[in-house]
Enzyme design. Structure first.
Site, PDB file in Angstrom:
ATOM      1  N   TYR A 151       0.837  -1.206   0.000  1.00  0.00           N
ATOM      2  CA  TYR A 151       0.000   0.000   0.000  1.00  0.00           C
ATOM      3  C   TYR A 151       0.866   1.249   0.000  1.00  0.00           C
ATOM      4  CZ  TYR A 151       0.647  -0.144   5.155  1.00  0.00           C
ATOM      5  OH  TYR A 151       1.161  -0.195   6.412  1.00  0.00           O
ATOM      6  N   HIS A 164       3.023  -6.740   4.248  1.00  0.00           N
ATOM      7  CA  HIS A 164       3.450  -7.148   5.593  1.00  0.00           C
ATOM      8  C   HIS A 164       2.252  -7.441   6.479  1.00  0.00           C
ATOM      9  CE1 HIS A 164       2.818  -2.780   5.773  1.00  0.00           C
ATOM     10  NE2 HIS A 164       2.371  -3.011   6.990  1.00  0.00           N
ATOM     11  N   HIS A 166       1.431  -7.102  10.570  1.00  0.00           N
ATOM     12  CA  HIS A 166       1.925  -6.602  11.861  1.00  0.00           C
ATOM     13  C   HIS A 166       1.751  -7.689  12.915  1.00  0.00           C
ATOM     14  CE1 HIS A 166       2.168  -2.281  10.676  1.00  0.00           C
ATOM     15  NE2 HIS A 166       1.236  -2.630   9.814  1.00  0.00           N
TER      16      HIS A 166
HETATM   17 FE   LIG Z   1       0.985  -1.666   7.885  1.00  0.00          FE
END
Ligand SMILES: [Fe+3]
Lengths: 241, 190
Positions: A151, A164, A166
């Site tokens: 993004y 990714h 988190h």
């Molecule tokens: Fe993020």
């Protein structure tokens, strides 16, 4: 002396990070660090019970689909179904059982359900992008989810985050607490991402990248990625080489 | 495999829908039934230009009124639904988050002696690649004079670790975290 009193009297100090293996608070290419990083020296603290104890989880509810982000709604989310699995270990090699792992991520189009995410990519009504689980007695965990998309962000011109997930992990001590991001192998955006690049040591950076794992992959259903997480643990007795 | 700890990465701006939803934030560290001196604590996070940080998360870890941590290293009753000693909240637009708890007891210092009552604090935010650790002490507690941690802090910076009680509202305490600048809070290398 009982064993608890012994434990309290002899505090085993926790491992301290080797230089370069963790990011510094200030990393100018990641612009938001400039006003949010201390400039005065940190004060060195020997470890006391306050540092080497930490919250215990396990008695509160983890709902049934909390570790399967593809089954939290009426239908199936769009995107590439993946299994993410691994172990949580301490730096001395000891597994960390019953520790809370929380994850959050964008959907396959690179959009978070977060109210402040302005990326003009579609939301998926069947995907919230948040999960939680406890590690088992061997420190192992497993999530089923959708591969997140990359993004854009506003750090610099044409800035894009590599895909990714988190991760938030507790471990045994308040100072073993880790919040990190898991990346996917071979992402072309690594070289341009100041958050990934903030870790100076090349080998340490690689530890944030999951690996494709055929054994975890399930035929006709989902590809598998392995991601082991190492937390600071009590210092191991140095062994002779 | 080797056992070098995994690097930290920023919590980013979008953690709220996972970590601090109504269900998963913990503002009430100690409910009314937990014995101890009641503390309503307001924490505020400010950046290097003194601007409130609206997307930080504060985590607090503390001992009970007897100075015991509910953790395997310090208690036989590590799992107790009524008391865990852990809190976490996201800051609002004003950089503020609030906790209800009790003042902890004194925790042993390794070897001998006691630490002054304190809360362990970790601060996470967008723009922070790893958490910063600090401690909250209670201003004017006589035990602060002999606290071995405060003694390691340069005299002129100790004030940054003090929560202050509102004179008009007993039990209500305030603590500002200055991430940077003249009033920069003391952060610890743990
Ligand atoms: Fe993020």
């Amino acid at each position: 002396m009982d064993s608890l009193a012994q434990k309290k009297a002899a505090i085993q100090p926790y491992l301290r990070h080797q230089p370069g293996t963790q990011p510094s608070s200030l990393y100018e290419p990641y612009r938001a660090t400039v006003l949010r990083s201390p400039r005065k020296p940190l004060v060195y603290l020997p470890h006391t019970l306050s540092e080497v104890t930490g919250p215990v989880f396990g008695w509160e509810g983890i709902a049934q689909n909390d570790n399967d982000l593809t089954r939290q709604h009426g239908g199936e989310p769009l995107g590439e179904r993946i299994i993410v699995t691994g172990r949580v270990l301490e730096s001395n090699g000891r597994p960390v059982p019953n520790t809370l792992i929380e994850i959050w991520q964008a959907n396959s189009a690179g959009r978070y359900t977060h109210i402040k995410d302005q990326h003009p990519a579609p939301l998926d009504p069947n995907f919230s992008g948040t999960g939680r689980t406890l590690t088992d007695e061997h420190g192992a965990y497993r999530f089923v989810t959708i591969k997140p998309g990359p993004y854009p962000w506003l750090n610099h011109h044409n800035a894009w985050r590599p895909a990714h997930i988190h991760f938030s992990v507790f471990g045994r001590a308040f100072i073993s607490r880790l919040i990190t991001q898991m990346y996917f192998p071979g992402d072309p955006l690594f070289a341009f991402d100041p958050i990934f690049q903030s870790v100076p040591d090349e080998k340490a950076r690689q530890r944030m990248i999951s690996s494709f794992d055929l054994e975890t992959t399930q035929p006709q259903w989902a590809t598998g990625y392995r991601f082991d997480i190492v937390l600071r643990g009590p210092e191991a007795t140095p062994c002779k080489t | 495999m080797d056992h070098v700890p995994t690097p930290s990465q920023t919590v980013g701006p979008f953690f709220h829908f996972s970590l601090t939803t109504a269900e998963h934030c913990i503002g009430c560290i100690a409910g009314p039934l937990v014995p101890g001196e009641r503390v309503w604590l307001q924490c505020r996070v400010l950046d290097g230009e003194n601007v409130p940080v609206p997307d930080a998360m504060i985590e607090i870890w503390q001992a009970d009124a007897e100075g015991r941590y509910y953790s395997e290293a310090d208690s036989e009753n590590a799992v107790d639904p009524a008391w865990r000693g852990f809190g976490r909240m996201a800051t609002g637009e004003d950089g503020i988050c609030k906790f209800e708890t009790i003042k902890p007891g004194r925790v042993p210092w390794p070897g001998s002696g006691l630490q002054s009552p304190h809360l362990k604090v970790a601060i996470f935010a967008r723009g922070m690649l790893k958490q910063l650790f600090t401690r909250i002490y209670f201003a004017n507690d006589p035990a602060n004079q002999e606290d071995p941690v405060l003694q390691r802090v340069p005299q002129e910076r100790r004030e940054t670790l003090m929560a202050h009680m509102d004179a008009e509202r007993p039990g209500h305490w305030r603590f500002d975290v200055h991430l940077q600048g003249e009033l920069e809070t003391v952060f610890f290398d743990v």
